[in-house]
Design a protein around this motif. Structure first.
Motif, PDB file in Angstrom:
ATOM      1  N   ALA B  17     -25.977 -24.234 -49.373  1.00  0.00           N
ATOM      2  CA  ALA B  17     -26.605 -22.945 -49.693  1.00  0.00           C
ATOM      3  C   ALA B  17     -27.591 -22.547 -48.604  1.00  0.00           C
ATOM      4  O   ALA B  17     -27.617 -21.392 -48.159  1.00  0.00           O
ATOM      5  CB  ALA B  17     -27.305 -23.031 -51.051  1.00  0.00           C
ATOM      6  N   ILE B  18     -28.405 -23.496 -48.153  1.00  0.00           N
ATOM      7  CA  ILE B  18     -29.403 -23.202 -47.112  1.00  0.00           C
ATOM      8  C   ILE B  18     -28.703 -22.856 -45.804  1.00  0.00           C
ATOM      9  O   ILE B  18     -29.106 -21.932 -45.093  1.00  0.00           O
ATOM     10  CB  ILE B  18     -30.365 -24.400 -46.947  1.00  0.00           C
ATOM     11  CG1 ILE B  18     -31.250 -24.504 -48.194  1.00  0.00           C
ATOM     12  CG2 ILE B  18     -31.215 -24.253 -45.693  1.00  0.00           C
ATOM     13  CD1 ILE B  18     -32.019 -25.787 -48.297  1.00  0.00           C
ATOM     14  N   SER B  19     -27.622 -23.580 -45.526  1.00  0.00           N
ATOM     15  CA  SER B  19     -26.873 -23.297 -44.300  1.00  0.00           C
ATOM     16  C   SER B  19     -26.277 -21.881 -44.347  1.00  0.00           C
ATOM     17  O   SER B  19     -26.328 -21.134 -43.364  1.00  0.00           O
ATOM     18  CB  SER B  19     -25.799 -24.374 -44.129  1.00  0.00           C
ATOM     19  OG  SER B  19     -24.742 -23.887 -43.371  1.00  0.00           O
ATOM     20  N   LEU B  20     -25.767 -21.481 -45.498  1.00  0.00           N
ATOM     21  CA  LEU B  20     -25.237 -20.120 -45.640  1.00  0.00           C
ATOM     22  C   LEU B  20     -26.349 -19.092 -45.443  1.00  0.00           C
ATOM     23  O   LEU B  20     -26.184 -18.092 -44.727  1.00  0.00           O
ATOM     24  CB  LEU B  20     -24.594 -19.939 -47.022  1.00  0.00           C
ATOM     25  CG  LEU B  20     -23.258 -20.650 -47.259  1.00  0.00           C
ATOM     26  CD1 LEU B  20     -22.922 -20.678 -48.747  1.00  0.00           C
ATOM     27  CD2 LEU B  20     -22.141 -19.962 -46.479  1.00  0.00           C
ATOM     28  N   LEU B  21     -27.496 -19.343 -46.069  1.00  0.00           N
ATOM     29  CA  LEU B  21     -28.607 -18.388 -45.966  1.00  0.00           C
ATOM     30  C   LEU B  21     -29.139 -18.315 -44.533  1.00  0.00           C
ATOM     31  O   LEU B  21     -29.633 -17.274 -44.104  1.00  0.00           O
ATOM     32  CB  LEU B  21     -29.740 -18.779 -46.927  1.00  0.00           C
ATOM     33  CG  LEU B  21     -29.464 -18.560 -48.417  1.00  0.00           C
ATOM     34  CD1 LEU B  21     -30.548 -19.206 -49.265  1.00  0.00           C
ATOM     35  CD2 LEU B  21     -29.375 -17.067 -48.752  1.00  0.00           C
ATOM     36  N   SER B  22     -29.064 -19.417 -43.796  1.00  0.00           N
ATOM     37  CA  SER B  22     -29.585 -19.394 -42.414  1.00  0.00           C
ATOM     38  C   SER B  22     -28.614 -18.787 -41.425  1.00  0.00           C
ATOM     39  O   SER B  22     -29.031 -18.367 -40.354  1.00  0.00           O
ATOM     40  CB  SER B  22     -29.963 -20.793 -41.910  1.00  0.00           C
ATOM     41  OG  SER B  22     -29.954 -21.735 -42.885  1.00  0.00           O
ATOM     42  N   GLY B 140     -35.728 -25.592 -46.781  1.00  0.00           N
ATOM     43  CA  GLY B 140     -35.157 -24.762 -45.734  1.00  0.00           C
ATOM     44  C   GLY B 140     -34.418 -25.624 -44.731  1.00  0.00           C
ATOM     45  O   GLY B 140     -34.290 -26.833 -44.929  1.00  0.00           O
ATOM     46  N   PRO B 141     -33.961 -25.008 -43.632  1.00  0.00           N
ATOM     47  CA  PRO B 141     -33.197 -25.761 -42.633  1.00  0.00           C
ATOM     48  C   PRO B 141     -33.999 -26.926 -42.040  1.00  0.00           C
ATOM     49  O   PRO B 141     -33.435 -27.908 -41.591  1.00  0.00           O
ATOM     50  CB  PRO B 141     -32.893 -24.713 -41.552  1.00  0.00           C
ATOM     51  CG  PRO B 141     -33.165 -23.396 -42.169  1.00  0.00           C
ATOM     52  CD  PRO B 141     -34.117 -23.594 -43.283  1.00  0.00           C
ATOM     53  N   ASN B 142     -35.342 -26.824 -42.052  1.00  0.00           N
ATOM     54  CA  ASN B 142     -36.153 -27.886 -41.451  1.00  0.00           C
ATOM     55  C   ASN B 142     -36.755 -28.819 -42.496  1.00  0.00           C
ATOM     56  O   ASN B 142     -37.764 -29.474 -42.235  1.00  0.00           O
ATOM     57  CB  ASN B 142     -37.268 -27.270 -40.603  1.00  0.00           C
ATOM     58  CG  ASN B 142     -36.701 -26.358 -39.527  1.00  0.00           C
ATOM     59  OD1 ASN B 142     -35.698 -26.697 -38.893  1.00  0.00           O
ATOM     60  ND2 ASN B 142     -37.296 -25.188 -39.350  1.00  0.00           N
TER      61      ASN B 142
END
Lengths: 157, 285
Positions: B17-22, B140-142
């Protein structure tokens, strides 16, 4: 990309249904337009009026606030599933007729499904809770007294 | 009405999900949908991509920490929390507030995380988070970070989050021993957003005096507000009228139906009533 059709398999009134819908199709629209179940009415389309209430896995939800794709695998029940196959009204439907719980009828399917969930969850519900639960749907004709009387009449005393 | 066209994504893990949002442009997450769906239907929101969080497992848990705090997964449904015994035991303020969040039908779908991120200035759960001094966990991504709710509620419907971040959990310290709580709101119809709302927590000392008071108000500012003047007036020998008078300095928003003075007036009336109820529920530490 956005006009991709998504296949949705669900159970509607105990029958398997498979439809192909755009992602933006709401469950209420899918029931009406893709499955021809026009008993589910759309009123406000933003979650205020409750006319589109259906049961999703047993719980009443506003079908305008659920995407059809989110109903994948779910069991949906609509007003069309209430009466017996021979057309005999469900006691709740009969009570709505007997107690003048409808005039124009637009809100009635939503109220019936809302009341079905109440009946199944707690058939010995206190009046105060009935009022609280019924307050989630809007009726512009009856003033609600008839609706409350109808629901009360089918509850176990 | 019909939502604008968007591409639908149905990830099964948080990372996905986070990867899609980023990576996707103009992507928005979809939690319980009880605010997002109206915004889509009315086209206030026009995302190109919608990332549905409903199939991600493990985001809806309720766990009790060793210190008694509750950690509630962002996707926990409001109706589940309303009936949850640990929530009732450790955060009765939330249960009292939940009864006024929309209707049962909307609470069957609506989530705590969705409500906190939507951050409507009159919503009940952000007010509870403010009064309970909750801490939200954002991923988040980080990686993940924790944010005090007071910092999270940055501005009008604006949480302190990046577009590619997701709220994953909220930590709510247990209500202190003997504390008296009360949540009250006034809305024209049950289930509507409140015109004004108040959450009060009175924490006693060993002899039953108020050691700490928390007063949070909703609907009267861009975000849920704490009222330090009122809190100070309630500590030790409580001066309820001075606490209520602190609402006179509020500068609520106005709209076509509700003038600012009326919201301010309601805030004072509700605070006075809530303090009576909270005091009656207070015991000793």
């Amino acid at each position: 990309m956005s006009d991709v059709l998504h296949r949705v398999r669900m159970t509607v009134n105990a029958r398997a249904a498979t439809i192909a819908v755009e992602a933006r199709r709401t469950l209420a629209e899918a029931l009406r337009e893709d499955l021809g179940l026009t008993g589910t009415h759309l009123g406000c389309e933003h979650g205020v009026c409750g006319a589109c209430t259906v049961l999703m896995d047993g719980a009443p939800v506003r079908a305008c606030l659920v995407l059809a794709v989110q109903a994948e695998g779910a069991a949906i029940r609509t007003v069309e599933g209430l009466a017996a196959p021979d057309g005999t009204l469900h006691p709740l439907q009969q009570a709505f007729a007997d107690h003048h719980a409808l005039q124009c009828g637009y809100c009635t399917p939503g109220f019936l499904m809302l009341a079905m969930a109440m009946l199944e969850e707690n058939p010995a519900m206190e009046e105060a809770e009935m009022v609280e639960r019924l307050s989630s749907n809007l009726c512009r004709c009856t003033g609600y007294a008839g609706i409350l009387a109808a629901v009360r009449s089918v509850m176990r005393r | 009405m019909k939502p604008p066209p968007f591409a639908y994504h149905d990830p099964s893990t948080l990372e996905e999900a986070i990867s899609l949002l980023s990576t996707l442009p103009n992507a928005r997450p979809l939690a319980g949908g009880q605010s997002m769906m109206p915004m889509l239907n009315m086209r206030f929101a026009q995302p190109d991509h919608l990332v549905d969080l409903n199939r991600i497992a493990g985001l809806d848990g309720v766990t009790v920490e060793p210190d008694g705090a509750l950690t509630i997964g962002a996707m926990a449904r409001q109706r589940v929390l309303e009936q949850h015994p640990e929530v009732a035991r450790r955060c009765p303020l939330m249960v009292e507030a939940l009864a006024q969040v929309g209707h049962r039908q909307t609470r069957n779908r609506g989530t705590i995380g969705g409500s906190l991120c939507h951050l409507d200035p009159a919503a009940e759960l952000p007010l509870v988070a403010a009064a309970m001094e909750a801490v939200v966990r954002v991923a988040g991504p980080n990686g993940q970070r924790d944010i005090a709710f007071a910092d999270f509620a940055q501005g009008y419907m604006t949480p302190e989050m990046e577009p590619e971040e997701l709220l994953v959990a909220v930590r709510i310290p247990a209500q202190p021993a003997g504390a008296g709580h009360c949540f009250l709101e006034y809305a024209r119809r049950h289930g509507d957003f409140a015109i004004a709302s108040v959450a009060v927590m009175l924490v006693p000392d060993a002899v039953g005096r108020i050691a700490e008071a928390r007063v949070a108000l909703g609907g009267v500012g861009a975000v849920p507000l704490r009222l330090p003047e009122a809190e100070a007036a309630l500590r030790g020998a409580p001066d309820v009228s001075r606490a209520v008078a602190a609402t006179k300095t509020l500068e609520p928003m106005e709209d076509a139906l509700v003038p600012a003075w009326y919201r301010r007036h309601l805030a004072g009336v509700l605070l006075g009533r809530a303090l009576v109820i909270a005091q009656s529920r207070m015991g000793r530490a």
